[in-house]
Enzyme design. Structure first.
Site, PDB file in Angstrom:
ATOM      1  N   CYS A   4     127.732   2.467  24.392  1.00 27.01           N
ATOM      2  CA  CYS A   4     127.982   3.908  24.426  1.00 27.01           C
ATOM      3  C   CYS A   4     128.255   4.317  25.874  1.00 27.01           C
ATOM      4  O   CYS A   4     128.702   3.505  26.671  1.00 27.01           O
ATOM      5  CB  CYS A   4     126.839   4.691  23.780  1.00 27.01           C
ATOM      6  SG  CYS A   4     125.269   4.687  24.666  1.00 27.01           S
ATOM      7  N   ARG A  10     122.922   6.427  21.822  1.00 25.98           N
ATOM      8  CA  ARG A  10     123.588   5.780  20.684  1.00 25.98           C
ATOM      9  C   ARG A  10     123.461   4.265  20.685  1.00 25.98           C
ATOM     10  O   ARG A  10     123.077   3.676  19.663  1.00 25.98           O
ATOM     11  CB  ARG A  10     125.070   6.173  20.652  1.00 25.98           C
ATOM     12  CG  ARG A  10     125.298   7.617  20.296  1.00 25.98           C
ATOM     13  CD  ARG A  10     126.722   8.035  20.533  1.00 25.98           C
ATOM     14  NE  ARG A  10     126.960   8.126  21.971  1.00 25.98           N
ATOM     15  CZ  ARG A  10     128.090   8.540  22.511  1.00 25.98           C
ATOM     16  NH1 ARG A  10     129.113   8.866  21.738  1.00 25.98           N
ATOM     17  NH2 ARG A  10     128.226   8.636  23.817  1.00 25.98           N
ATOM     18  N   ASP A 130     128.143  12.054  20.526  1.00 25.54           N
ATOM     19  CA  ASP A 130     127.063  11.918  21.496  1.00 25.54           C
ATOM     20  C   ASP A 130     126.009  12.999  21.219  1.00 25.54           C
ATOM     21  O   ASP A 130     126.279  14.180  21.356  1.00 25.54           O
ATOM     22  CB  ASP A 130     127.612  12.081  22.904  1.00 25.54           C
ATOM     23  CG  ASP A 130     126.616  11.712  23.981  1.00 25.54           C
ATOM     24  OD1 ASP A 130     125.421  11.516  23.675  1.00 25.54           O
ATOM     25  OD2 ASP A 130     127.039  11.608  25.147  1.00 25.54           O
TER      26      ASP A 130
END
Length: 163
Positions: A4, A10, A130
């Site tokens: 990420c 994530r 996100d």
């Protein structure tokens, strides 16, 4: 390797989920799962507390030993499968790979309910948003998307190991 932006939300969440699913599938002893970020802005930081809470609420370990790190070119050649969370991450990884051609596949491409894409031009339809900028709900949605693709990734890994 899951990837990420800063490696605190994530990708470490996906790392934890994949480890759990691979262990349940009896494959944990045959694979290594880790995570990185395309940025060094969070270098050395632990998993975001909101991500830890989301993982814990579903019974996952919370990644206590995790420390964020930036992906390096050597990581790409050392991994059999690289799973970016967004099309932007995929672009960065492909540039970093510099022609070495590692297997870089969008994480959500393994979710049978995810939108279909025809090429790199519309990969953004598979982005895992996100959650860092939002509240706890964003982390729950992120974890939903991560879990939805995890079994497909396990099936892919199983098939690759069988070859």
């Amino acid at each position: 390797m899951t990837v990420c932006t800063g490696n605190i939300c994530r990708s470490p969440m996906a790392e934890v989920v994949l480890r759990d699913r691979l262990e349940s599938a009896g494959l944990a002893h045959r694979v290594t799962v880790d995570s990185t970020g395309v940025s060094d802005e969070e270098h050395g930081n632990p998993v975001d507390p909101r991500a830890r809470r989301a993982l814990a609420s579903r019974g996952y370990p919370v990644g206590d030993g995790h420390r964020a790190r930036q992906v390096a070119a050597a990581d790409l050649t050392a991994r059999d499968l690289v799973l970016p969370m967004t099309s932007r991450h995929a672009q960065v990884l492909r540039r970093l790979a510099n022609g070495t051609d590692p297997q870089i596949l969008m994480y959500r491409s393994f979710d049978p309910a995810a939108p279909q894409v025809t090429g790199a031009g519309d990969e953004s339809r598979l982005d895992v948003d996100d959650p860092w900028y939002g509240d706890a709900d964003g982390f729950e949605i992120c974890l939903d998307e991560i879990e939805a693709a995890a079994d497909g990734i396990v099936a892919h890994v199983r098939a690759q190991l069988a070859r």
